[in-house]
Write a protein that holds these residues in place. Sequence first.
Motif, mmCIF file in Angstrom:
data_model
loop_
_atom_site.group_PDB
_atom_site.id
_atom_site.type_symbol
_atom_site.label_atom_id
_atom_site.label_comp_id
_atom_site.label_asym_id
_atom_site.label_seq_id
_atom_site.Cartn_x
_atom_site.Cartn_y
_atom_site.Cartn_z
ATOM 1 N N LEU A 161 13.718 22.630 4.189
ATOM 2 C CA LEU A 161 13.657 21.984 2.883
ATOM 3 C C LEU A 161 14.978 21.393 2.430
ATOM 4 O O LEU A 161 15.004 20.548 1.554
ATOM 5 C CB LEU A 161 13.155 22.974 1.842
ATOM 6 C CG LEU A 161 11.758 23.518 2.119
ATOM 7 C CD1 LEU A 161 11.370 24.520 1.054
ATOM 8 C CD2 LEU A 161 10.748 22.405 2.188
ATOM 9 N N HIS A 162 16.076 21.813 3.015
ATOM 10 C CA HIS A 162 17.378 21.296 2.605
ATOM 11 C C HIS A 162 17.778 20.040 3.376
ATOM 12 O O HIS A 162 18.861 19.509 3.183
ATOM 13 C CB HIS A 162 18.450 22.377 2.741
ATOM 14 C CG HIS A 162 18.196 23.555 1.854
ATOM 15 N ND1 HIS A 162 18.090 23.447 0.490
ATOM 16 C CD2 HIS A 162 17.976 24.854 2.130
ATOM 17 C CE1 HIS A 162 17.845 24.626 -0.032
ATOM 18 N NE2 HIS A 162 17.762 25.496 0.952
ATOM 19 N N SER A 163 16.900 19.570 4.227
ATOM 20 C CA SER A 163 17.149 18.334 4.953
ATOM 21 C C SER A 163 17.012 17.148 4.001
ATOM 22 O O SER A 163 16.160 17.157 3.111
ATOM 23 C CB SER A 163 16.133 18.192 6.088
ATOM 24 O OG SER A 163 16.182 16.904 6.643
ATOM 25 N N PRO A 164 17.811 16.109 4.161
ATOM 26 C CA PRO A 164 17.706 14.946 3.273
ATOM 27 C C PRO A 164 16.359 14.223 3.379
ATOM 28 O O PRO A 164 15.950 13.539 2.461
ATOM 29 C CB PRO A 164 18.850 14.035 3.705
ATOM 30 C CG PRO A 164 19.459 14.632 4.908
ATOM 31 C CD PRO A 164 18.908 15.997 5.111
ATOM 32 N N LYS A 165 15.658 14.381 4.492
ATOM 33 C CA LYS A 165 14.366 13.719 4.679
ATOM 34 C C LYS A 165 13.179 14.664 4.492
ATOM 35 O O LYS A 165 12.054 14.320 4.837
ATOM 36 C CB LYS A 165 14.298 13.099 6.065
ATOM 37 C CG LYS A 165 15.321 12.022 6.298
ATOM 38 C CD LYS A 165 15.200 11.453 7.686
ATOM 39 C CE LYS A 165 16.241 10.377 7.939
ATOM 40 N NZ LYS A 165 16.148 9.842 9.300
ATOM 41 N N ALA A 166 13.406 15.845 3.947
ATOM 42 C CA ALA A 166 12.352 16.862 3.850
ATOM 43 C C ALA A 166 11.153 16.400 3.026
ATOM 44 O O ALA A 166 10.010 16.597 3.433
ATOM 45 C CB ALA A 166 12.922 18.152 3.264
ATOM 46 N N GLU A 167 11.387 15.794 1.891
ATOM 47 C CA GLU A 167 10.279 15.359 1.037
ATOM 48 C C GLU A 167 9.431 14.284 1.727
ATOM 49 O O GLU A 167 8.200 14.351 1.730
ATOM 50 C CB GLU A 167 10.795 14.844 -0.298
ATOM 51 C CG GLU A 167 9.688 14.546 -1.280
ATOM 52 C CD GLU A 167 10.219 14.146 -2.641
ATOM 53 O OE1 GLU A 167 9.458 13.508 -3.376
ATOM 54 O OE2 GLU A 167 11.375 14.458 -2.969
ATOM 55 N N ALA A 168 10.082 13.316 2.336
ATOM 56 C CA ALA A 168 9.354 12.259 3.041
ATOM 57 C C ALA A 168 8.605 12.825 4.245
ATOM 58 O O ALA A 168 7.476 12.425 4.523
ATOM 59 C CB ALA A 168 10.318 11.165 3.486
ATOM 60 N N ALA A 169 9.224 13.777 4.943
ATOM 61 C CA ALA A 169 8.568 14.393 6.098
ATOM 62 C C ALA A 169 7.343 15.187 5.657
ATOM 63 O O ALA A 169 6.287 15.114 6.292
ATOM 64 C CB ALA A 169 9.550 15.303 6.826
ATOM 65 N N ARG A 170 7.457 15.929 4.578
ATOM 66 C CA ARG A 170 6.322 16.706 4.064
ATOM 67 C C ARG A 170 5.167 15.786 3.684
ATOM 68 O O ARG A 170 4.010 16.061 4.004
ATOM 69 C CB ARG A 170 6.767 17.551 2.864
ATOM 70 C CG ARG A 170 5.700 18.471 2.341
ATOM 71 C CD ARG A 170 6.175 19.319 1.182
ATOM 72 N NE ARG A 170 6.694 18.479 0.129
ATOM 73 C CZ ARG A 170 7.848 18.668 -0.488
ATOM 74 N NH1 ARG A 170 8.612 19.668 -0.168
ATOM 75 N NH2 ARG A 170 8.229 17.857 -1.442
ATOM 76 N N ASP A 171 5.475 14.671 3.056
ATOM 77 C CA ASP A 171 4.436 13.704 2.695
ATOM 78 C C ASP A 171 3.790 13.094 3.940
ATOM 79 O O ASP A 171 2.592 12.841 3.959
ATOM 80 C CB ASP A 171 5.017 12.597 1.819
ATOM 81 C CG ASP A 171 5.441 13.094 0.446
ATOM 82 O OD1 ASP A 171 5.007 14.199 0.037
ATOM 83 O OD2 ASP A 171 6.213 12.373 -0.209
#
Length: 52
Positions: free
Chosen positions: A21-31
């Motif tokens: 979750l602390h990755s800069p792309k975590a939100e986009a990856a989750r989506d």
Amino acid sequence: MRTILQINWIVQSDRIFPLKLHSPKAEAARDAIAPFTELIKSPEYIHQTNLL
């Protein structure tokens, strides 16, 4: 224009996707994986999703 998210995925032998979750792309990856995964565990720092 559509942006394509480039992430190196690690899928474990039990079909689990760990997502930091602390990755800069975590939100986009989750989506990006939401349509074909289900959330199994969601501790503070990493989510584990199962491939459907």
